[in-house]
Design a protein around this motif. Structure first.
Motif, PDB file in Angstrom:
ATOM      1  N   ARG A  43      21.061 -51.161 -16.536  1.00 24.76           N
ATOM      2  CA  ARG A  43      22.517 -51.053 -16.642  1.00 24.76           C
ATOM      3  C   ARG A  43      23.049 -52.267 -17.403  1.00 24.76           C
ATOM      4  NH1 ARG A  43      23.994 -48.188 -11.476  1.00 24.76           N
ATOM      5  NH2 ARG A  43      22.138 -48.300 -10.187  1.00 24.76           N
TER       6      ARG A  43
ATOM      7  N   THR B 250      28.965 -53.091 -14.392  1.00 26.81           N
ATOM      8  CA  THR B 250      28.459 -52.675 -13.080  1.00 26.81           C
ATOM      9  C   THR B 250      29.203 -53.429 -11.985  1.00 26.81           C
ATOM     10  OG1 THR B 250      26.284 -52.287 -14.057  1.00 26.81           O
ATOM     11  CG2 THR B 250      26.389 -52.450 -11.661  1.00 26.81           C
TER      12      THR B 250
ATOM     13  N   ALA C 205      21.078 -43.073 -18.224  1.00 29.94           N
ATOM     14  CA  ALA C 205      21.284 -44.525 -18.199  1.00 29.94           C
ATOM     15  C   ALA C 205      22.300 -45.011 -19.227  1.00 29.94           C
ATOM     16  CB  ALA C 205      19.949 -45.238 -18.421  1.00 29.94           C
TER      17      ALA C 205
ATOM     18  N   PRO D  63      25.145 -46.430 -21.091  1.00 29.12           N
ATOM     19  CA  PRO D  63      26.462 -46.868 -20.600  1.00 29.12           C
ATOM     20  C   PRO D  63      27.614 -46.325 -21.432  1.00 29.12           C
ATOM     21  CG  PRO D  63      25.361 -48.665 -21.741  1.00 29.12           C
ATOM     22  CD  PRO D  63      24.368 -47.533 -21.685  1.00 29.12           C
TER      23      PRO D  63
END
Ligand code: F3S
Ligand code: FES
Length: 242
Positions: free
Chosen positions: A72, A77, A217, A219
């Protein structure tokens, strides 16, 4: 204010003892992201901790890391989304790339694969240079997908999430393939003959096993697997109709 513990995989190439885990307890404000917690560690507790970061807003792609076992961006996050009930967050360098120091990886294999797909627009040399920009005509859905593929920020998170990259170092990987799609799907591009051999090679699109990790995954929400499937379809069509 709360406290969380960052459990970080440390590695220093000058230290013969190899990698080890180190824990840091830091104060967290509501809304803090993991990158802010890391910066607090480096500023207040341990100036030797190495990690990359720049824009702090999901644009530069430099702070990719493995957070609780999944790649990430640290700046995108939320601490509250990943901290365990006991307030623990585990951080490691990106998978599939060698660790240089702590959370900093060697990006060279990623850029090598990226460069193999000739990642730039190759216009038809027979068409004279326009006075202004080269206009593109595409159906709205096709344009939407091409536009999404253009959103890539080179964060290497898809590269770290792909199990096939881990098994086969020759595989082009999801980022190179989504970038190839970005140009192959562009009607102004005439570079297919240049890219065809590398895309159609055993380590090209056919090595992808559609695990969807890259898509999950990413972003930026790029439907990477879909673009790879479209590249495969185009190569099959070409083989049938040529
Ligand atoms: Fe890897 Fe994405 Fe294909 S994770 S196997 S490139 S669908
Ligand atoms: Fe730039 Fe996170 S610091 S994307």
């Amino acid at each position: 204010m709360e406290r969380v513990t960052l459990r970080i995989r440390r590695y220093n190439p000058d230290d013969d003892n190899g990698a080890y885990w180190q824990e840091y307890s830091v104060d967290i404000e509501p809304g803090d992201v993991v990158l802010q917690a890391l910066m607090r560690v480096r500023e207040d507790l341990d100036g030797t901790l190495a990690f990359r970061a720049s824009c702090r807003s999901g644009i530069c792609g430099s702070d990719g890391m493995v957070i609780n076992g999944w790649p990430r961006l640290a700046c995108k996050t939320q601490v509250s989304d990943v901290a365990s009930k006991s307030g623990m967050i585990q951080l490691e360098p990106l998978y599939n790339l060698a660790c240089l120091k702590d959370l900093v990886v060697d990006q060279e294999p990623f850029w090598t694969q990226f460069s193999r797909i000739t990642p730039w627009l190759m216009p038809d040399p027979a068409v004279p240079e326009p006075e202004k920009e080269r206009l593109m005509v595409l159906e709205p859905d096709a344009f939407d997908l091409l536009s999404k593929a253009s959103d890539c920020i080179f964060c290497q998170i898809c590269f770290a999430a792909c199990p096939i990259v881990g098994l086969d170092r020759d595989f082009l990987g999801p980022q190179a393939l989504v970038k190839a799609y970005r140009f192959e799907a562009d009607p102004r591009d005439q570079g297919h003959q240049t890219r065809e051999a590398v895309l159609g090679a055993p380590e090209g699109v056919w090595r992808c096993r559609t695990t969807f990790n890259c898509t999950e995954a990413c972003p930026k929400g790029i439907p990477i697997t879909r673009t790879i499937q479209l590249l495969k379809r185009a190569l099959v069509r070409e083989a049938i109709f040529s």
